[in-house]
Design an enzyme around this catalytic site. Structure first.
Site, PDB file in Angstrom:
ATOM      1  N   ASP A 188       0.964  -1.246   0.010  1.00 29.91           N
ATOM      2  CA  ASP A 188       0.028   0.138  -0.053  1.00 29.91           C
ATOM      3  C   ASP A 188       0.927   1.040  -0.022  1.00 29.91           C
ATOM      4  OD1 ASP A 188      -2.867   1.265   0.596  1.00 29.91           O
ATOM      5  OD2 ASP A 188      -1.397   2.257   2.044  1.00 29.91           O
ATOM      6  N   GLU A 272      -1.341  -1.540  -6.102  1.00 36.34           N
ATOM      7  CA  GLU A 272      -2.277  -0.880  -6.339  1.00 36.34           C
ATOM      8  C   GLU A 272      -1.931  -0.424  -7.703  1.00 36.34           C
ATOM      9  OE1 GLU A 272      -5.183   1.092  -3.294  1.00 36.34           O
ATOM     10  OE2 GLU A 272      -3.201   1.730  -3.276  1.00 36.34           O
ATOM     11  N   CYS A 339     -13.445  -3.999   4.584  1.00 35.42           N
ATOM     12  CA  CYS A 339     -12.972  -4.526   5.786  1.00 35.42           C
ATOM     13  C   CYS A 339     -12.252  -5.826   5.526  1.00 35.42           C
ATOM     14  CB  CYS A 339     -14.227  -4.782   6.809  1.00 35.42           C
ATOM     15  SG  CYS A 339     -13.733  -5.825   8.299  1.00 35.42           S
ATOM     16  N   CYS A 342     -14.807  -8.927   7.239  1.00 35.65           N
ATOM     17  CA  CYS A 342     -16.332  -9.072   6.919  1.00 35.65           C
ATOM     18  C   CYS A 342     -16.480  -8.601   5.365  1.00 35.65           C
ATOM     19  CB  CYS A 342     -17.094  -8.611   7.905  1.00 35.65           C
ATOM     20  SG  CYS A 342     -17.434  -6.901   7.724  1.00 35.65           S
ATOM     21  N   CYS A 358     -14.180  -1.043  11.449  1.00 33.09           N
ATOM     22  CA  CYS A 358     -15.013  -1.542  10.522  1.00 33.09           C
ATOM     23  C   CYS A 358     -16.561  -1.257  11.362  1.00 33.09           C
ATOM     24  CB  CYS A 358     -15.144  -2.786  10.320  1.00 33.09           C
ATOM     25  SG  CYS A 358     -16.659  -3.675   9.406  1.00 33.09           S
ATOM     26  N   CYS A 361     -18.589  -4.854  11.826  1.00 36.13           N
ATOM     27  CA  CYS A 361     -17.753  -6.028  12.826  1.00 36.13           C
ATOM     28  C   CYS A 361     -16.772  -5.522  13.723  1.00 36.13           C
ATOM     29  CB  CYS A 361     -17.150  -7.117  11.689  1.00 36.13           C
ATOM     30  SG  CYS A 361     -15.744  -6.946  11.127  1.00 36.13           S
ATOM     31  N   ASP A 368      -3.298   1.951   6.818  1.00 33.04           N
ATOM     32  CA  ASP A 368      -2.285   1.641   5.749  1.00 33.04           C
ATOM     33  C   ASP A 368      -2.031   0.100   5.511  1.00 33.04           C
ATOM     34  OD1 ASP A 368      -2.101   4.200   4.843  1.00 33.04           O
ATOM     35  OD2 ASP A 368      -0.317   4.606   6.366  1.00 33.04           O
TER      36      ASP A 368
HETATM   37 ZN   LIG Z   1     -15.870  -5.723   9.236  1.00 30.36          ZN
END
Ligand SMILES: [Zn+2]
Length: 393
Positions: A188, A272, A339, A342, A358, A361, A368
């Protein structure tokens, strides 16, 4: 597998040879500028840029002109290569996906002078630490710090910060290597950290430019106070050039160390697919419309560019190529908002620049690092099923 590689050395020309090199560079620079002027005129008249072949033919025409007859003293291959470079610069400029700059006029002493000698086998010769060059140069010595391996295709002589250099471009036949590692990593790119890896490690921002910015500003201010083209002005200009060189060296050194280390440790590197130059362009285009917002963005862009993310990616790619590893570029949408636990995608997941939490969750981590984990995940999926658009946009 055939690879291309360059070996660069400090050249040690005699005073006479240095003078001749300067003349050859002058010829090449003239031809670039003259060719560029011609191209701009064509564009003004609504015509297309001449083809590489048409540009090449111009040299013969120019040599017949009375006022340009001194071009007969030039080494023609150097001139042809300059126009080939000019044509390449236009092609890159018109390629919308590259966001390359428009070709510019070259000024003496301001741009790095360089001339290329092609068909090395035919016109040049290498003997120990001496190289024979055409164009009335003869045998030149260079500081041979290491052996040249492979077949030399051509060589480039350049002038920078008062020194002459020679780079041999070679082709080497190498067996396709097998990467020693089986590990995969996601990368990243960021502002606070130059890069964060999915294994949790990270590199501090480079900011080579920032560090030397003060010095550069001081030297540039001194330059602006001198009488243009005076002896003192030239001296000061050399000083400014030196700071630029120091910045570039510092940056390259950092990037090479980092890319070598990552390339050695990981067979698959997922990154990326960012178009850095496009980002900087969009900020520039909007300055008038959104004053402060864009200003912040320009700072951010500058920082990205400072850190040489493009150059870093280029290094990762060729180093992986040599080592038998690979670089996988994944779509960058929402990598920082998804996330890893999840899969929930939301802006709310990232309330601050540094933290990820998140809202579904409660998974929490450094933002990062979350980005790097998502990039790795996408890299795996891309390899497994060839998918490219993995996330709802
Ligand atoms: Zn999550």
């Amino acid at each position: 597998m055939l690879i291309r590689k360059a070996y660069k050395y400090r050249l040690e020309p005699t005073a006479e040879q240095a003078a001749r090199l300067a003349v050859l560079c002058g010829h090449a620079r003239f031809v670039w500028n003259h060719g560029l002027r011609h191209c701009l005129e064509q564009l003004d008249q609504g015509k297309k840029i001449p083809s590489a072949f048409e540009l090449n033919k111009l040299i013969t025409q120019w040599k017949k002109q009375d006022d340009l007859s001194w071009l007969k003293e030039a080494y023609t291959d150097n001139l042809q290569q300059k126009l080939k470079d000019l044509h390449g610069a236009w092609v890159r400029y018109f390629d919308k996906s590259l966001a390359a700059e428009k070709p510019r006029f070259k000024k003496k002493g301001k741009n790095q002078d360089a001339i290329r000698f092609v068909n090395f086998n035919k016109y040049c010769q290498l003997d120990g630490k001496r190289v024979k060059l055409p164009g009335k140069l003869g045998w030149l010595t260079f500081r041979k710090s290491r052996q040249v391996h492979g077949i030399i295709k051509n060589c480039t002589v350049s002038h920078k910060s008062g020194h002459w250099y020679i780079a041999f471009q070679v082709e080497q036949e190498v067996t396709v290597p097998f990467h020693p590692s089986t590990s995969a990593v996601g990368v990243d790119a960021g502002i606070a950290r130059f890069i964060t890896l999915s294994d949790g490690s990270y590199l501090k921002p480079l900011n080579a430019f920032r560090k030397h910015e003060k010095r550069l500003a001081i030297e540039q201010r001194k330059l602006s106070r001198k009488v243009k083209f005076s002896a003192n002005w030239k001296k000061q200009q050399a000083k400014v050039q030196k700071v630029h060189t120091r910045i570039a060296n510092c940056r390259n050194d950092y990037l090479h160390k980092a890319s070598t280390k990552i390339s050695k440790n990981h067979a698959m590197i997922a990154i990326e697919d960012l178009r850095v130059s496009n980002m900087s362009k969009s900020a520039k285009g909007n300055v008038e419309q959104h004053g402060t917002n864009v200003k912040a963005k320009s700072g951010l862009n500058k920082s990205i560019l400072d850190q040489g993310w493009y150059e870093f990616r280029r290094q990762l790619e060729y180093k992986q190529h040599w080592q038998g590893g690979m670089v996988v570029a994944v779509p960058a949408h929402h990598t920082s908002q998804t996330c890893p636990s999840c899969g929930h995608v939301s802006k709310e997941n990232r309330r601050t620049q540094a933290r990820f939490k998140c809202i579904e969750c409660d998974y929490t981590n450094n933002a990062d690092l979350v980005g790097a984990l998502n990039v790795l995940e996408r890299g795996h999926r891309l390899l497994a099923c060839g998918e490219s658009a993995l996330v709802a946009q």
